[in-house]
Design an enzyme around this catalytic site. Structure first.
Site: not given
Ligand code: NAD
Length: 431
Positions: A86, A153-154, A209, A250-251, A258, A261, A321
């Site tokens: 998103t 968290r990644e 967040n 977080f301090l 970056g 999220c 990070k």
């Molecule tokens: P990302 O971009 O790494 O992965 C998204 C995946 O969805 C991609 O592989 C993309 O090809 C696939 N995709 C998109 N449209 C599609 C469809 N119509 N059908 C099938 N696959 C499709 O994203 P992310 O970092 O995993 O984040 C996903 C969500 O989770 C976001 O809303 C993000 O804000 C939230 N989030 C992310 C994290 C993080 O640390 N990355 C942590 C918590 C929440």
């Protein structure tokens, strides 16, 4: 349970693998053919510690599968999770294109009694919208849309998923609580599940967040003040963090936040505030503070160098990070071009980030070790705190450098020890 997870990114893949490991049968679906091919070949398309082993284990156990298309593949699933991206759109709002696409595709294939769980971070009201989309297209109305934001968290994603502080579930029909408890049964105790309304659940993620982003900017600004007045931000963080109302996390000052999220979620919350006439003025300052932070980092470095004779810089770490290859909104994307615009030649080493970063950062010399990145440089800049940087042989490092000047934007070394070793060492907020 039979589960489908749509979107194999940082959240989807980790969720899918962890749910499989906790005993469910999981099909992970992504419309990126390259990703799916890699996964079918037992390869992980992202860097996340421990994910490759867990993935392999569950593929071998025959409870983890990968598919390119949503269609028939979700028919047998009791639960369908949406974990697509998103990103920020041109107005600063969350771009829901992928989420809507998923809802449209899912609608045609879900069986009666399916729970559609939205794990993507989405603005308040999105679950209502998804429900509307599915309702329009689905041949039956026996489905339910549930909000379940993800907080992993990644870099720590598997641990976080398997040991959550809380699991937030936004639910409309209370009859589905039992199935949610079953879904998480081998992951968490029931008492960690917080049931709320869907709208509250959606907002909890953004508020969470945004609160963390706020703390980062706060401590960065306190670190700036410490530098001016000769105080130590480490002591300040400890001193305030011991207060139970504040807590120690977080301090830690850094080069600005970056990732995929914090920046996008803070912006999206600001836009939601505008939309509903509830201004989020504090967050507007947070975004501004973060942008200024990234811009000021290169100035700090350049101020220490004579641009004419000293123009070789080594950078350690470029991802947003440590312990991830994710480059989304990484501070390095602002800092490195800024240094280059000021005549600097930049060498870079990142333990896992080169592949992603080289798509975004041009004209740098990629190096394969930290010592190579330090070779003949006038200044070494630490942007992320990978564990291997903390373990560097500092004498060897110093021997490689033309001028033993280090700018450490993660405060990973002890200033006294660095001075003893003969470095000109600058860090954040430590006098
Ligand atoms: P990302 O971009 O790494 O992965 C998204 C995946 O969805 C991609 O592989 C993309 O090809 C696939 N995709 C998109 N449209 C599609 C469809 N119509 N059908 C099938 N696959 C499709 O994203 P992310 O970092 O995993 O984040 C996903 C969500 O989770 C976001 O809303 C993000 O804000 C939230 N989030 C992310 C994290 C993080 O640390 N990355 C942590 C918590 C929440």
């Amino acid at each position: 349970m039979k589960i489908s997870v749509i979107g194999c990114g940082y959240v989807g893949l980790v969720s899918g693998v962890c749910f499989a490991d906790s005993g469910h049968t999981v099909t992970c679906i992504d419309n990126d053919n390259k990703k799916i091919q890699l996964l079918k070949d037992n390869q992980v398309p992202i860097y996340e510690p421990g994910l490759d082993e867990l993935l392999l284990k569950n593929i071998k156990g025959n409870n983890l599968h990968f598919e390119l298309n949503i269609n028939e593949n979700i028919k047998d699933s009791e639960i369908v999770l949406i974990t697509v991206g998103t990103p920020t759109d041109e107005n600063g709002e969350a771009d829901l294109t992928f989420v809507r696409q998923c809802a449209n595709e899912i609608a045609e294939f879900i069986s009666p009694n399916t729970l559609v769980i939205v794990k993507s971070t989405v603005p308040v009201g999105t679950c209502d919208e998804i429900e509307g989309i599915i309702n329009e297209k689905c041949a039956h109305s026996e489905f339910s849309v549930i909000s379940n934001p993800e907080f992993l968290r990644e870099g720590n994603a598997i641990y976080d998923f398997m040991n959550p502080d809380r699991i937030v579930i936004g639910i409309k029909d209370q009859n589905h609580k039992k199935r949610i408890i079953d879904l998480y049964t081998n992951i968490s105790n029931e008492d960690k599940i917080l049931f709320t309304s869907r709208r509250s659940s959606e907002l909890i993620k953004y508020a969470s967040n945004s609160m963390l982003a706020m703390r980062i900017i706060f401590i960065n600004e306190i670190a700036d003040l410490c530098e001016k007045i000769g105080a130590d931000v480490t002591d300040i963080a400890k001193g305030i963090g011991l207060d139970k109302r504040i807590g120690p996390h977080f301090l830690e000052p850094g080069p600005g936040f970056g990732g995929s999220c914090f920046p996008k979620d803070a912006r999206a919350l600001i836009e939601s505030g505008k939309k509903f006439d509830a201004p989020q003025t504090l967050l507007e300052s947070v975004i501004l503070g973060n942008e200024n932070r990234k811009k000021n980092i290169s100035k700090k470095i350049l101020d220490k160098l004579d641009g004419q004779y000293e123009n070789q810089i080594g950078i350690l770490g470029v991802t947003f990070k440590a312990e991830t290859d994710d480059m989304r909104e990484a501070p390095s994307l602002i800092i490195i071009p800024d240094l280059q615009d000021n005549g600097m030649n930049v060498s870079v080493y990142d333990p896992e980030g080169e592949e992603e970063a080289s798509k975004l950062i041009e004209n740098v010399n990629w190096k394969q070790t930290a010592y190579e990145a330090a070779e003949d440089v006038d200044c070494l800049v630490i942007l992320t705190d990978w564990k291997e940087f903390k373990d560097l042989d500092l004498i060897k490092l110093k021997d490689k450098m033309k001028r033993p000047l280090i700018y450490d934007f993660r405060n990973i070394f002890d200033p006294d020890k660095m001075a003893e070793l003969g470095f000109e060492y600058f860090s954040l907020g430590r006098g």
